[in-house]
Scaffold this motif. Structure first.
Motif, short mmCIF file in Angstrom:
data_model
loop_
_atom_site.label_atom_id
_atom_site.label_comp_id
_atom_site.label_asym_id
_atom_site.label_seq_id
_atom_site.Cartn_x
_atom_site.Cartn_y
_atom_site.Cartn_z
N PRO A 75 -12.60 14.41 7.89
CA PRO A 75 -12.80 15.96 7.81
C PRO A 75 -12.75 16.34 6.20
O PRO A 75 -11.76 15.95 5.42
N VAL A 76 -13.57 17.50 6.00
CA VAL A 76 -13.80 18.31 4.77
C VAL A 76 -12.18 18.61 4.25
O VAL A 76 -11.87 18.60 3.16
N ARG A 77 -11.59 18.93 5.66
CA ARG A 77 -10.05 19.59 5.07
C ARG A 77 -9.30 18.80 4.40
O ARG A 77 -8.12 19.15 3.92
N MET A 78 -9.79 17.53 4.53
CA MET A 78 -8.70 16.41 3.74
C MET A 78 -9.21 16.15 2.17
O MET A 78 -8.59 15.28 1.60
N ALA A 79 -9.92 17.00 1.90
CA ALA A 79 -10.44 16.84 0.32
C ALA A 79 -9.21 16.92 -0.50
O ALA A 79 -9.24 15.94 -1.42
N GLN A 80 -8.18 17.74 -0.37
CA GLN A 80 -7.08 17.62 -1.18
C GLN A 80 -6.26 16.44 -1.06
O GLN A 80 -5.78 15.88 -2.07
N ILE A 81 -6.14 15.74 0.11
CA ILE A 81 -5.59 14.38 0.44
C ILE A 81 -6.33 13.31 -0.61
O ILE A 81 -5.65 12.55 -1.21
N LEU A 82 -7.61 13.61 -0.28
CA LEU A 82 -8.44 12.56 -1.19
C LEU A 82 -8.48 12.58 -2.53
O LEU A 82 -8.20 11.44 -3.49
N ARG A 83 -8.36 14.09 -3.04
CA ARG A 83 -7.88 14.08 -4.36
C ARG A 83 -6.26 13.44 -5.04
O ARG A 83 -6.30 12.87 -5.94
N GLU A 84 -5.53 13.83 -4.15
CA GLU A 84 -3.97 13.26 -4.35
C GLU A 84 -4.22 11.91 -4.42
O GLU A 84 -3.59 11.17 -5.19
N ALA A 85 -4.98 11.08 -3.46
CA ALA A 85 -5.06 9.77 -3.64
C ALA A 85 -5.71 9.14 -4.82
O ALA A 85 -5.32 8.10 -5.53
N CYS A 86 -6.80 9.72 -5.47
CA CYS A 86 -7.27 9.48 -6.66
C CYS A 86 -6.26 9.78 -7.86
O CYS A 86 -6.26 8.96 -8.79
N ASP A 87 -5.62 10.62 -7.82
CA ASP A 87 -4.71 11.02 -8.67
C ASP A 87 -3.37 9.86 -8.72
O ASP A 87 -3.11 9.47 -9.69
N VAL A 88 -3.24 9.33 -7.49
CA VAL A 88 -1.87 8.34 -7.50
C VAL A 88 -2.80 7.16 -8.13
O VAL A 88 -2.05 6.39 -8.78
N MET A 115 0.92 -1.12 0.13
CA MET A 115 -0.16 0.03 0.04
C MET A 115 0.94 1.26 0.23
O MET A 115 1.85 1.22 0.56
N ARG A 116 0.36 2.38 -0.70
CA ARG A 116 1.14 3.72 -0.51
C ARG A 116 0.31 4.48 0.40
O ARG A 116 -0.65 4.77 0.28
N PHE A 117 1.05 5.14 1.12
CA PHE A 117 0.75 6.25 2.36
C PHE A 117 0.56 7.11 1.32
O PHE A 117 1.61 7.66 0.74
N ILE A 118 -0.50 7.94 1.73
CA ILE A 118 -0.78 9.19 0.93
C ILE A 118 -0.59 10.27 1.99
O ILE A 118 0.19 11.20 1.68
N ALA A 119 -1.57 10.40 3.16
CA ALA A 119 -1.15 11.53 4.05
C ALA A 119 -2.16 11.28 5.30
O ALA A 119 -3.11 10.46 5.11
N LYS A 120 -1.87 11.90 6.17
CA LYS A 120 -2.67 11.75 7.66
C LYS A 120 -3.37 13.34 7.69
O LYS A 120 -2.86 14.29 6.97
N ASP A 121 -4.43 13.56 8.24
CA ASP A 121 -4.95 14.60 8.34
C ASP A 121 -4.13 15.59 9.29
O ASP A 121 -3.48 15.23 10.41
N PRO A 122 -3.49 16.56 8.81
CA PRO A 122 -2.63 17.40 9.28
C PRO A 122 -2.82 18.37 10.54
O PRO A 122 -2.21 18.90 11.20
N SER A 123 -4.30 18.38 10.80
CA SER A 123 -4.78 19.08 11.87
C SER A 123 -5.05 18.21 13.12
O SER A 123 -5.82 18.69 13.75
#
Length: 78
Positions: free
Chosen positions: A58-71, A1-9
């Motif tokens: 949280p919605v603040r993770m929208a960019q992280i989900l976009r990145e996961a989709c791109d990956v 699995m590829r780690f994308i990100a954790k909620d930074p907040s």
């Protein structure tokens, strides 16, 4: 699995996290457990099988989900 990100907040030990499983072609998402009221609302559109669960992120993770989709689809620029 590829780690994308954790909620930074959030507390970085125990927080919503996103991975991409390339082998299974799936997203893996860690999130907060839902409460009974949220589960009841989700059940108004269908059942939640024993093999599935619903989590919150949280919605603040929208960019992280976009990145996961791109990956996942190979369009990510890394």
């Amino acid at each position: 699995m590829r780690f994308i990100a954790k909620d930074p907040s959030s507390n970085l030990d125990n927080c919503p996290t996103v991975w991409v499983d390339d082998e299974k072609q799936e997203f893996v998402i860690q999130g907060w457990k839902i409460d009974d009221a949220t589960e009841a609302e989700c059940l108004t559109v269908g059942s939640i099988p024993d093999t599935e669960t619903v989590v919150r992120i949280p919605v603040r993770m929208a960019q992280i989900l976009r990145e996961a989709c791109d990956v996942a689809d190979g369009t990510a620029v890394r």
